[in-house]
Design a protein around this motif. Sequence first.
Motif, short mmCIF file in Angstrom:
data_model
loop_
_atom_site.label_atom_id
_atom_site.label_comp_id
_atom_site.label_asym_id
_atom_site.label_seq_id
_atom_site.Cartn_x
_atom_site.Cartn_y
_atom_site.Cartn_z
N THR B 218 -7.70 14.36 0.12
CA THR B 218 -7.96 13.06 0.69
C THR B 218 -6.75 12.69 -0.78
O THR B 218 -6.99 12.06 -1.52
N PRO B 219 -5.90 11.57 0.52
CA PRO B 219 -4.63 11.13 -0.64
C PRO B 219 -5.62 9.64 -0.69
O PRO B 219 -6.03 9.15 0.44
N TYR B 220 -5.75 8.98 -1.96
CA TYR B 220 -5.57 7.37 -1.88
C TYR B 220 -4.70 6.86 -2.36
O TYR B 220 -4.29 6.42 -3.21
N PRO B 221 -4.88 5.88 -1.38
CA PRO B 221 -3.80 5.11 -1.77
C PRO B 221 -3.93 3.93 -2.66
O PRO B 221 -4.72 3.73 -3.12
N ASN B 222 -2.73 3.66 -3.55
CA ASN B 222 -2.70 3.09 -5.00
C ASN B 222 -2.90 1.31 -4.22
O ASN B 222 -3.12 0.56 -4.90
N ILE B 223 -1.93 0.57 -3.09
CA ILE B 223 -2.10 -0.26 -2.75
C ILE B 223 -1.98 -0.42 -1.04
O ILE B 223 -1.52 0.77 -0.38
N ILE B 224 -2.03 -1.23 -0.32
CA ILE B 224 -1.69 -1.80 1.12
C ILE B 224 -1.11 -3.22 1.08
O ILE B 224 -1.27 -3.59 0.52
N ALA B 225 0.37 -2.86 2.37
CA ALA B 225 1.35 -3.45 1.98
C ALA B 225 0.38 -4.61 3.43
O ALA B 225 0.55 -3.27 4.43
N VAL B 226 0.82 -5.94 3.14
CA VAL B 226 0.36 -6.50 4.39
C VAL B 226 0.92 -7.44 5.10
O VAL B 226 1.47 -8.10 4.04
N ARG B 227 0.89 -6.87 6.24
CA ARG B 227 2.28 -8.01 7.36
C ARG B 227 1.35 -8.88 8.33
O ARG B 227 0.19 -8.59 8.71
N LEU B 228 1.78 -10.30 8.03
CA LEU B 228 1.12 -11.53 8.40
C LEU B 228 1.16 -11.31 9.88
O LEU B 228 2.03 -11.52 9.72
N GLN B 229 0.31 -12.35 10.91
CA GLN B 229 1.00 -12.39 11.64
C GLN B 229 1.70 -14.07 11.53
O GLN B 229 2.00 -14.70 12.06
N ASP B 230 1.23 -14.45 10.52
CA ASP B 230 1.74 -15.82 10.20
C ASP B 230 1.87 -16.03 9.09
O ASP B 230 0.98 -16.33 8.05
N PRO B 231 3.66 -15.31 7.50
CA PRO B 231 3.03 -15.78 7.02
C PRO B 231 3.45 -16.31 6.04
O PRO B 231 2.73 -16.63 4.78
N ALA B 232 3.07 -18.24 6.70
CA ALA B 232 2.31 -19.04 6.46
C ALA B 232 1.19 -19.33 5.83
O ALA B 232 0.77 -20.26 5.12
N GLN B 233 0.88 -18.59 6.37
CA GLN B 233 -0.96 -18.60 5.75
C GLN B 233 -0.91 -17.38 5.07
O GLN B 233 -3.00 -16.98 5.07
N ALA B 234 -0.50 -17.21 3.92
CA ALA B 234 -0.68 -16.34 3.11
C ALA B 234 -1.65 -16.48 2.61
O ALA B 234 -2.60 -15.59 1.79
N GLU B 235 -1.99 -17.70 1.74
CA GLU B 235 -3.11 -18.49 1.12
C GLU B 235 -4.40 -18.32 1.53
O GLU B 235 -5.00 -17.95 0.65
N GLU B 236 -4.83 -18.50 3.15
CA GLU B 236 -5.85 -18.43 3.52
C GLU B 236 -5.76 -17.26 3.63
O GLU B 236 -7.23 -16.83 3.85
N MET B 237 -5.17 -15.98 3.61
CA MET B 237 -5.29 -14.61 4.15
C MET B 237 -5.52 -14.11 3.09
O MET B 237 -6.43 -12.94 3.83
N LYS B 238 -5.15 -14.14 1.96
CA LYS B 238 -5.31 -13.94 0.72
C LYS B 238 -7.03 -14.14 0.65
O LYS B 238 -7.95 -12.99 0.54
N LEU B 239 -7.76 -15.29 0.83
CA LEU B 239 -9.16 -15.31 0.61
C LEU B 239 -9.88 -14.96 1.87
O LEU B 239 -11.07 -14.51 1.35
N ARG B 240 -9.33 -14.39 2.83
CA ARG B 240 -10.53 -14.74 3.95
C ARG B 240 -10.14 -12.53 3.57
O ARG B 240 -10.88 -12.12 3.66
#
Lengths: 242, 390
Positions: B218-240
């Motif tokens: 089973t491969p375990y990812p080191n990280i996950i790249a996340v593309r947001l629907q609204d990049p301007a909401q990055a700070e809020e999305m971090k918390l969410r």
Amino acid sequence: MSDIALEVKDLVKSFSLDGATINAVDQVSFQVKFGEFVALVGPSGSGKTTMLSILAALLSPTSGQVLIDGQDLSQMAEKDRVKLRREKIGFTFQANNLIPYLSARENVEFMLRLNGKLDHGSRIRSDELLARLGLAERLHNLPAQMSGGQQQRVAIARALIHNPALVLADEPTASLDTERAFQVVETFANLIHENGRAGIIVTHDLRMCQFVDRVLQMQDGKLVRVYEGKKEIKQLAMAGVH
Amino acid sequence: MSNPMNNIFIAAYLAIKEVFRNRGRFLMVALVIALITVLVLFIAALGEGLSDANRQYVANLDAQLIVFLEKSDYSITASRLETNTVKAVRRVDGVADAGPIYTSNTEIVSLPEPLKISMLGVEAEKPGMPPLLDGRYFRGGEAREAVMDMSVAQRTNLKIGDTIEIRSTQGTEDEFFTLTIVGLVDKQAYFFQPTIFVPPSTWELMRPQAESDLDSDTPYPNIIAVRLQDPAQAEEMKLRLVEKVSNIEVADIETTINNIPGYTAQQGTVQTQGGFTLLIGILVIGGFFQIQVLQKVPQIGVLKAIGSSNFVVGLSAVIQIIIVTAIGVGIGATLNYLFSLGLPPTIPLAFNGSRSIFAILLLLFIGPLGGLVSIIYAVRIEPLKALRLG
């Protein structure tokens, strides 16, 4: 318009030396008219160079008045002194007279540039003046490519080209041989007379006085004697080096 | 007339005449500036090159946020996420898409000279997989296919359709795997190495691993790249994301780059070198122009005595310094460009980066800055003393 180009009234310039006050120029008064060429003579330390520096608006007097073409330079701010030097005074120095990276023509034209008066007509006048001074073949030469006498003649042209009220020459013949020295001062005198400017030459060589209209003799900061009239001046000139 | 424009023209006239009539002397100064430029640009290029080699892949990700294992301090190598975390992240409102990234190092041995590479496991067409320059994406599952970065192609002359052999130490044995190159991407260097991309299952099969890991496939990812629907909401999305998904921490791309092991320390070192070189440049240029002004004291005295203002004298000095600096920087930048043409791709130098442009602008600025003391000195020269009348 007054025919007085330069008026010096009760001029004093004091310096402090080791706590003592020395008057390098002490209560000197005289006038120079337009078209008049005057020599300032005197032994070393007599105050003639200090006097010239004040007349050139490079040094402020301690008291007294200096009026150049009616403008009192003792009351002027530095900015206005710069303007006065540029517009009303022409200057030749003992040495280092010319801007070394400008040709003879460019050195003369520089005064016109500074005064915003460089145009086709003034360029022709500049070339004519240099030709008159025997430098027609040297227009494009840099100072380093000319002899001391030629450099002095370029400096004379630069001092006259913008039609200043007063032309000052500080020992212009100091580095020249006798023949060249006579030529330079004679030409200088002719141009002063022809152009109706007031000229003052500081010299330690009394022989040069034969070309001037009046001689002011200074000693210990005071004007001690004025020589006027051809005969009197000729006798002084015969005396030779001061 | 003494209007400002006339003064500017006179200052420019004096500056240009002097430089032209003394071109030999000024060329020598310009050449010294050129040498400083070469050195500064070389350090800037080295900084850019090292930075690219370290962070290029992360910097070019088509994502705004990176998900790490909680308490991994945003370190990619220290982070190892659960397999179901990717699905949990994709379900969070505001996430357009998310892709797991698996990192390891390995070696291509089917070349005359073995080449160490970064092997990244990613899902095709998900965040984490760079856009293709040529060819196609690999198939899923354990497909023995890879997409290679241009940096691999430049060093090896490999092309699409070629096969490569990978050596991987698994437990105590060296294992060899064959991959076919199916696609090409550009500017994806990671951790100072050229990169190949493989499917997650292939990555798990081929990655170097300890004896204890061999039982699991089973491969375990080191990280996950996340593309947001609204990049301007990055700070809020971090918390969410932190709120909705357990055992994770979330960083933006910049934070992720700064936490790549050694990145900040390395860049700090290179920038310090660059800073010191610029400082030396300022002192050298300052020294040159100061000596020059000292030699010109009588000449400046004459200029002032005949009526040139301090503005004209000062501006003339500034223009002169700018001309000489510009010529020196121009020569230096040209030499640097020619130099760059002859360098092999293995040397991490990037001459066309923003740092080089910034360095050139900075070099143009250090001329006047270095010459500042001489300019002030020139303006303060008293004609009376300069002409020895006083």
